[in-house]
Design a protein around this motif. Sequence first.
Motif, PDB file in Angstrom:
ATOM      1  N   ALA A 100     -55.519 101.124  96.111  1.00 52.70           N
ATOM      2  CA  ALA A 100     -55.783 100.695  97.491  1.00 52.70           C
ATOM      3  C   ALA A 100     -54.696 101.162  98.462  1.00 52.70           C
ATOM      4  O   ALA A 100     -54.991 101.452  99.627  1.00 52.70           O
ATOM      5  N   ALA A 101     -53.474 101.270  98.004  1.00 52.94           N
ATOM      6  CA  ALA A 101     -52.374 101.663  98.895  1.00 52.94           C
ATOM      7  C   ALA A 101     -52.302 103.169  99.130  1.00 52.94           C
ATOM      8  O   ALA A 101     -51.534 103.624  99.981  1.00 52.94           O
ATOM      9  N   GLN A 102     -53.102 103.942  98.420  1.00 49.20           N
ATOM     10  CA  GLN A 102     -53.066 105.401  98.554  1.00 49.20           C
ATOM     11  C   GLN A 102     -53.744 105.843  99.856  1.00 49.20           C
ATOM     12  O   GLN A 102     -54.581 105.134 100.395  1.00 49.20           O
ATOM     13  N   PRO A 103     -53.407 107.040 100.338  1.00 52.16           N
ATOM     14  CA  PRO A 103     -54.020 107.525 101.578  1.00 52.16           C
ATOM     15  C   PRO A 103     -55.529 107.734 101.428  1.00 52.16           C
ATOM     16  O   PRO A 103     -56.045 107.966 100.332  1.00 52.16           O
ATOM     17  N   LEU A 104     -56.198 107.692 102.546  1.00 56.44           N
ATOM     18  CA  LEU A 104     -57.645 107.817 102.569  1.00 56.44           C
ATOM     19  C   LEU A 104     -58.105 109.153 101.985  1.00 56.44           C
ATOM     20  O   LEU A 104     -59.093 109.197 101.255  1.00 56.44           O
ATOM     21  N   TRP A 105     -57.392 110.253 102.258  1.00 59.77           N
ATOM     22  CA  TRP A 105     -57.820 111.566 101.762  1.00 59.77           C
ATOM     23  C   TRP A 105     -57.883 111.576 100.230  1.00 59.77           C
ATOM     24  O   TRP A 105     -58.777 112.182  99.642  1.00 59.77           O
ATOM     25  N   LEU A 160     -45.479 110.740  86.451  1.00 61.72           N
ATOM     26  CA  LEU A 160     -46.685 110.678  87.275  1.00 61.72           C
ATOM     27  C   LEU A 160     -47.419 109.350  87.073  1.00 61.72           C
ATOM     28  O   LEU A 160     -48.001 108.807  88.001  1.00 61.72           O
ATOM     29  N   TYR A 161     -47.378 108.840  85.872  1.00 65.71           N
ATOM     30  CA  TYR A 161     -48.066 107.586  85.565  1.00 65.71           C
ATOM     31  C   TYR A 161     -47.159 106.375  85.753  1.00 65.71           C
ATOM     32  O   TYR A 161     -47.642 105.253  85.833  1.00 65.71           O
ATOM     33  N   ALA A 162     -45.853 106.600  85.814  1.00 62.92           N
ATOM     34  CA  ALA A 162     -44.911 105.490  85.965  1.00 62.92           C
ATOM     35  C   ALA A 162     -44.733 105.096  87.421  1.00 62.92           C
ATOM     36  O   ALA A 162     -44.546 103.927  87.730  1.00 62.92           O
ATOM     37  N   ASN A 163     -44.795 106.074  88.316  1.00 63.19           N
ATOM     38  CA  ASN A 163     -44.555 105.733  89.719  1.00 63.19           C
ATOM     39  C   ASN A 163     -45.854 105.379  90.436  1.00 63.19           C
ATOM     40  O   ASN A 163     -46.920 105.310  89.839  1.00 63.19           O
ATOM     41  N   ASP A 164     -45.757 105.190  91.692  1.00 65.76           N
ATOM     42  CA  ASP A 164     -46.885 104.720  92.499  1.00 65.76           C
ATOM     43  C   ASP A 164     -47.536 105.876  93.265  1.00 65.76           C
ATOM     44  O   ASP A 164     -48.071 105.666  94.344  1.00 65.76           O
ATOM     45  N   LEU A 165     -47.494 107.081  92.703  1.00 70.75           N
ATOM     46  CA  LEU A 165     -47.993 108.274  93.405  1.00 70.75           C
ATOM     47  C   LEU A 165     -47.431 108.292  94.825  1.00 70.75           C
ATOM     48  O   LEU A 165     -48.147 108.205  95.810  1.00 70.75           O
ATOM     49  N   ALA A 166     -46.119 108.436  94.891  1.00 75.01           N
ATOM     50  CA  ALA A 166     -45.396 108.262  96.142  1.00 75.01           C
ATOM     51  C   ALA A 166     -45.477 109.460  97.090  1.00 75.01           C
ATOM     52  O   ALA A 166     -45.138 109.338  98.256  1.00 75.01           O
ATOM     53  N   ASN A 167     -45.920 110.612  96.596  1.00 72.84           N
ATOM     54  CA  ASN A 167     -45.984 111.768  97.498  1.00 72.84           C
ATOM     55  C   ASN A 167     -47.261 112.565  97.246  1.00 72.84           C
ATOM     56  O   ASN A 167     -47.965 112.353  96.252  1.00 72.84           O
ATOM     57  N   ASP A 168     -47.541 113.490  98.154  1.00 72.15           N
ATOM     58  CA  ASP A 168     -48.782 114.259  98.066  1.00 72.15           C
ATOM     59  C   ASP A 168     -48.821 115.189  96.860  1.00 72.15           C
ATOM     60  O   ASP A 168     -49.898 115.457  96.328  1.00 72.15           O
ATOM     61  N   ALA A 169     -47.673 115.668  96.415  1.00 71.84           N
ATOM     62  CA  ALA A 169     -47.655 116.529  95.225  1.00 71.84           C
ATOM     63  C   ALA A 169     -48.122 115.743  93.992  1.00 71.84           C
ATOM     64  O   ALA A 169     -48.932 116.243  93.208  1.00 71.84           O
ATOM     65  N   ASP A 170     -47.623 114.514  93.850  1.00 72.09           N
ATOM     66  CA  ASP A 170     -48.067 113.671  92.737  1.00 72.09           C
ATOM     67  C   ASP A 170     -49.546 113.335  92.852  1.00 72.09           C
ATOM     68  O   ASP A 170     -50.267 113.329  91.856  1.00 72.09           O
ATOM     69  N   ARG A 171     -49.983 113.048  94.068  1.00 71.29           N
ATOM     70  CA  ARG A 171     -51.397 112.716  94.272  1.00 71.29           C
ATOM     71  C   ARG A 171     -52.292 113.910  93.927  1.00 71.29           C
ATOM     72  O   ARG A 171     -53.335 113.755  93.296  1.00 71.29           O
ATOM     73  N   THR A 172     -51.889 115.086  94.346  1.00 68.30           N
ATOM     74  CA  THR A 172     -52.679 116.289  94.058  1.00 68.30           C
ATOM     75  C   THR A 172     -52.739 116.553  92.562  1.00 68.30           C
ATOM     76  O   THR A 172     -53.806 116.876  92.021  1.00 68.30           O
ATOM     77  N   LEU A 173     -51.628 116.407  91.896  1.00 65.67           N
ATOM     78  CA  LEU A 173     -51.612 116.601  90.443  1.00 65.67           C
ATOM     79  C   LEU A 173     -52.484 115.557  89.748  1.00 65.67           C
ATOM     80  O   LEU A 173     -53.234 115.875  88.826  1.00 65.67           O
ATOM     81  N   MET A 174     -52.416 114.320  90.197  1.00 67.10           N
ATOM     82  CA  MET A 174     -53.256 113.278  89.618  1.00 67.10           C
ATOM     83  C   MET A 174     -54.731 113.557  89.883  1.00 67.10           C
ATOM     84  O   MET A 174     -55.579 113.334  89.019  1.00 67.10           O
ATOM     85  N   LEU A 175     -55.052 114.073  91.050  1.00 68.89           N
ATOM     86  CA  LEU A 175     -56.433 114.434  91.358  1.00 68.89           C
ATOM     87  C   LEU A 175     -56.915 115.536  90.414  1.00 68.89           C
ATOM     88  O   LEU A 175     -58.023 115.459  89.871  1.00 68.89           O
ATOM     89  N   LEU A 176     -56.088 116.543  90.197  1.00 69.65           N
ATOM     90  CA  LEU A 176     -56.458 117.621  89.273  1.00 69.65           C
ATOM     91  C   LEU A 176     -56.626 117.110  87.845  1.00 69.65           C
ATOM     92  O   LEU A 176     -57.559 117.506  87.145  1.00 69.65           O
ATOM     93  N   LEU A 177     -55.744 116.217  87.425  1.00 67.87           N
ATOM     94  CA  LEU A 177     -55.886 115.625  86.094  1.00 67.87           C
ATOM     95  C   LEU A 177     -57.157 114.781  85.987  1.00 67.87           C
ATOM     96  O   LEU A 177     -57.837 114.796  84.963  1.00 67.87           O
TER      97      LEU A 177
END
Length: 132
Positions: free
Chosen positions: A96-101, A35-52
């Motif tokens: 900056a490259a992450q989606p607006l949501w 999760l910390y190595a990649n660029d948060l490439a999908n919504d599942a990773d983004r959601t998990l990072m948001l929860l963390l």
Amino acid sequence: MSRIWPWIRTVISLPLGLVAISLVHELAKLGLPQLYANDLANDADRTLMLLLSILAGIVGSFVVGAIARHRLRLHMGLFLVAMLIIDWLGIIGYLAAQPLWFKIAIIVTLPLQVWVGGKLAKMMFPSAYSTE
């Protein structure tokens, strides 16, 4: 000396709250290195990072409230401003490259994080906040 202790606790609590946020992410990195190595490439990773991030913000806010033990609203407000500045710098920088949501969710959840962390500190140390 008794008038100086609240100031000392204030000066100590805010940086330690930020350290607590970093420690939560460091611990999460041990269990979820991908999760910390990649660029948060999908919504599942983004959601998990948001929860963390929400969990880390709650822990950091709790630490501030638990150490300061006076003027909870003031300390939570100061910590909210610090978190907002740090997250804003992240949003315009490495996120900056992450989606607006995702970027909106990072900012919008900050007050919730501070509120929950402050409430937990108040519950753990009710006598310290009984006069507020």
